[in-house]
Design an enzyme around this catalytic site. Sequence first.
Site, PDB file in Angstrom:
ATOM      1  N   LYS A  25       3.970 -16.067  37.853  1.00 41.13           N
ATOM      2  CA  LYS A  25       5.082 -16.403  38.742  1.00 41.13           C
ATOM      3  C   LYS A  25       6.036 -17.371  38.046  1.00 41.13           C
ATOM      4  CE  LYS A  25       4.543 -16.855  43.244  1.00 41.13           C
ATOM      5  NZ  LYS A  25       4.042 -17.295  44.571  1.00 41.13           N
ATOM      6  N   ILE A  26       7.303 -17.003  38.063  1.00 35.90           N
ATOM      7  CA  ILE A  26       8.357 -17.797  37.442  1.00 35.90           C
ATOM      8  C   ILE A  26       9.410 -18.101  38.509  1.00 35.90           C
ATOM      9  CG2 ILE A  26      10.070 -17.909  35.604  1.00 35.90           C
ATOM     10  CD1 ILE A  26       7.252 -17.555  34.532  1.00 35.90           C
TER      11      ILE A  26
END
Length: 388
Positions: free
Chosen positions: A141-142
């Site tokens: 997750k960014i």
Amino acid sequence: MTHALHQLQTAGQSPWLDAIDRTMIADGTLERLIREDGLCGITSNPAIFQKAFAAGDGYERAIESKVEQGELDPLSVYESLALKDIREAADLLAPVHARTSGADGYVSLEVSPTLAESARETYQEAHRLWKALERPNVMIKIPGTREGLEAVEDLIADGINVNVTLLFDRALYRRAAESYQRGLERRAVSGKPLNTISSVASFFISRIDTAVDATLQQRLDTRLSGENARQAKELVGQVAVANARLAYRDYLGILATPRWRALAEMGARPQRLLWASTGTKSKVMSDVHYVESLIGSQTVNTMPPETFWAFRDHGQVNPTLSEGVAKAEHALTRLSLLGIPLNSITARLRQEGIDGFKSAYAQLLETVAGKIEANTHPTTGEHPCKLA
């Protein structure tokens, strides 16, 4: 017996769970959700892990064991346990990943939120976590910051699955989609396969209504009257779904472009829209409102546990995402005419989201540090078992 969660998949939407802890893995709950209820994926974030580590005793023995082995650094202890949870959840979801040819069956783990303003450090951290997890069905997750999206392009080009999180506005979503496509194009130029890459764009929902409704109520209390007041009242609880439906139209538009069709011919998968923050916060709204209102093909809804169970129990499945697009446009236009700029609200929500994850991350490490301290001798710092 077919229930709403199974029907959701028939309608083309994948039900994911926005929660993870080792208790649900150890006691068979996660395996049953996958086998019996059609769970297709899991998302996590610092707040979810903070809640898991702080509540109950699911991590007590594991932390005690780490202390016995001489591990006393809170970050190292947390990360080793979290990575183990993610790996085990990914293994349980591996049959879903195989059955769907890689379209589903993912578990997401977020990079440290303290890196949200650094593309280089986000990129490096994502690579490190990807290598440590060693599973094809995980997503890193960014956050959807400018720096985060720069890292997304590079990570996709490198073949790492990405969940772009904290998206609140359509312009930023389109930038996330652009980063995904550029990464795929770079990968194609280098002769690498595209059919092994998956990505989702996590578009947050309920927080928008919470913020917009508070602003509408403030305007109603202080300045609006007559027709403007009537329109403001009608917009309460409507803006988040309207915004999401227009984002879905953007998504379908992207899939119709020659640029995307060329990538698809090379095996590229669409970057699906994932509806996040879908728990209902309003007491006057249905507890499954943000699931029932956002059902459409090639999308994901990641639900908190209470929403997951509520939808299983009494959710209704209809193709609602493509309905009322003109009404959605009208709603956002009326909001603007009332002097409430949605882009300002969504920018604030994104920053609050980043700050909230940073706070949860700090609290998480404090929680782990406290549990480590509780398992060490108060005078020597040694684990009690080592004193004999």
